[in-house]
Write a protein that holds these residues in place. Structure first.
Motif, PDB file in Angstrom:
ATOM      1  N   GLN A 190      -3.065  -5.269 -10.930  1.00 56.90           N
ATOM      2  CA  GLN A 190      -3.745  -3.821 -10.764  1.00 56.90           C
ATOM      3  C   GLN A 190      -2.974  -2.978  -9.674  1.00 56.90           C
ATOM      4  O   GLN A 190      -2.890  -3.457  -8.702  1.00 56.90           O
ATOM      5  N   VAL A 191      -2.970  -1.777 -10.045  1.00 58.69           N
ATOM      6  CA  VAL A 191      -2.674  -0.741  -9.061  1.00 58.69           C
ATOM      7  C   VAL A 191      -3.856   0.447  -9.055  1.00 58.69           C
ATOM      8  O   VAL A 191      -4.116   0.992 -10.022  1.00 58.69           O
ATOM      9  N   LEU A 192      -4.649   0.348  -8.049  1.00 61.24           N
ATOM     10  CA  LEU A 192      -5.608   1.275  -7.625  1.00 61.24           C
ATOM     11  C   LEU A 192      -5.483   2.448  -6.978  1.00 61.24           C
ATOM     12  O   LEU A 192      -4.904   2.174  -5.761  1.00 61.24           O
ATOM     13  N   THR A 193      -5.861   3.629  -7.158  1.00 54.17           N
ATOM     14  CA  THR A 193      -5.433   4.842  -6.445  1.00 54.17           C
ATOM     15  C   THR A 193      -6.868   5.665  -6.099  1.00 54.17           C
ATOM     16  O   THR A 193      -7.729   5.548  -6.771  1.00 54.17           O
TER      17      THR A 193
ATOM     18  N   GLU B 215      -2.965   3.950  -2.452  1.00 55.98           N
ATOM     19  CA  GLU B 215      -2.445   3.248  -3.749  1.00 55.98           C
ATOM     20  C   GLU B 215      -2.533   1.831  -3.391  1.00 55.98           C
ATOM     21  O   GLU B 215      -1.686   1.521  -2.334  1.00 55.98           O
ATOM     22  N   VAL B 216      -3.339   0.889  -3.800  1.00 52.58           N
ATOM     23  CA  VAL B 216      -3.327  -0.488  -3.392  1.00 52.58           C
ATOM     24  C   VAL B 216      -3.143  -1.223  -4.704  1.00 52.58           C
ATOM     25  O   VAL B 216      -3.680  -1.041  -5.781  1.00 52.58           O
ATOM     26  N   THR B 217      -2.263  -2.091  -4.282  1.00 47.57           N
ATOM     27  CA  THR B 217      -1.726  -3.265  -5.710  1.00 47.57           C
ATOM     28  C   THR B 217      -2.420  -4.431  -5.323  1.00 47.57           C
ATOM     29  O   THR B 217      -2.289  -5.112  -4.219  1.00 47.57           O
ATOM     30  N   VAL B 218      -2.984  -4.838  -6.167  1.00 50.76           N
ATOM     31  CA  VAL B 218      -3.681  -6.061  -6.217  1.00 50.76           C
ATOM     32  C   VAL B 218      -2.857  -7.160  -7.118  1.00 50.76           C
ATOM     33  O   VAL B 218      -2.936  -6.955  -8.131  1.00 50.76           O
ATOM     34  N   PHE B 219      -2.393  -8.319  -6.481  1.00 50.68           N
ATOM     35  CA  PHE B 219      -2.089  -9.276  -7.037  1.00 50.68           C
ATOM     36  C   PHE B 219      -3.156 -10.372  -7.488  1.00 50.68           C
ATOM     37  O   PHE B 219      -3.800 -10.703  -6.336  1.00 50.68           O
ATOM     38  N   PRO B 220      -3.142 -11.169  -8.375  1.00 51.48           N
ATOM     39  CA  PRO B 220      -4.198 -12.008  -8.709  1.00 51.48           C
ATOM     40  C   PRO B 220      -3.620 -13.389  -8.142  1.00 51.48           C
ATOM     41  O   PRO B 220      -3.189 -14.526  -8.819  1.00 51.48           O
ATOM     42  N   VAL B 221      -3.817 -13.551  -6.794  1.00 52.92           N
ATOM     43  CA  VAL B 221      -3.341 -14.739  -6.109  1.00 52.92           C
ATOM     44  C   VAL B 221      -4.278 -14.825  -4.906  1.00 52.92           C
ATOM     45  O   VAL B 221      -4.592 -14.292  -4.275  1.00 52.92           O
TER      46      VAL B 221
ATOM     47  N   MET C  15       1.024  -0.983  -0.088  1.00 53.45           N
ATOM     48  CA  MET C  15      -0.033   0.047  -0.012  1.00 53.45           C
ATOM     49  C   MET C  15       0.951   1.173   0.009  1.00 53.45           C
ATOM     50  O   MET C  15       1.967   1.337   0.753  1.00 53.45           O
ATOM     51  N   THR C  16       0.600   2.181  -0.654  1.00 61.22           N
ATOM     52  CA  THR C  16       1.116   3.394  -0.825  1.00 61.22           C
ATOM     53  C   THR C  16       0.333   4.518  -0.277  1.00 61.22           C
ATOM     54  O   THR C  16      -0.750   4.778  -0.469  1.00 61.22           O
ATOM     55  N   ALA C  17       0.733   5.286   0.707  1.00 57.53           N
ATOM     56  CA  ALA C  17       0.110   6.431   1.242  1.00 57.53           C
ATOM     57  C   ALA C  17       0.802   7.572   0.674  1.00 57.53           C
ATOM     58  O   ALA C  17       2.174   7.827   0.831  1.00 57.53           O
TER      59      ALA C  17
END
Length: 81
Positions: free
Chosen positions: A71-74, A33-39, A1-3
């Motif tokens: 995916q990277v979601l902001t 910012e949340v990075t979603v890894f498909p796992v 996560m990115t703040a």
């Protein structure tokens, strides 16, 4: 996560959930910012990211997909009233 804090230099927090929760609750985070890894992981007992945080609504600002999977979601957090 990115703040990311707009008021100064960006802060990237990788693994310090307590710091992220504290900054979020204090209203010091402008975007998340949340990075979603498909796992799928069957492990249990892992802390949920926002346990202990106040309630926030998240407005999706940007969604990017890398390598066709990750995916990277902001988001912009707004305290839920």
């Amino acid at each position: 996560m990115t703040a990311l804090c707009e008021h100064a230099t960006s802060i990237r927090s990788h693994g310090s959930l307590m710091l992220t929760r504290t900054l979020l609750n204090a209203g010091l985070i402008d975007t998340i910012e949340v990075t979603v890894f498909p796992v799928i992981s069957g492990k249990t007992g892992v802390d949920r990211i926002f346990d202990g945080a106040d309630d926030f609504d998240l407005e999706l600002l940007q969604a990017r997909t890398f390598d066709g999977h990750t995916q990277v979601l902001t988001y912009r957090p707004t305290r839920h009233s």
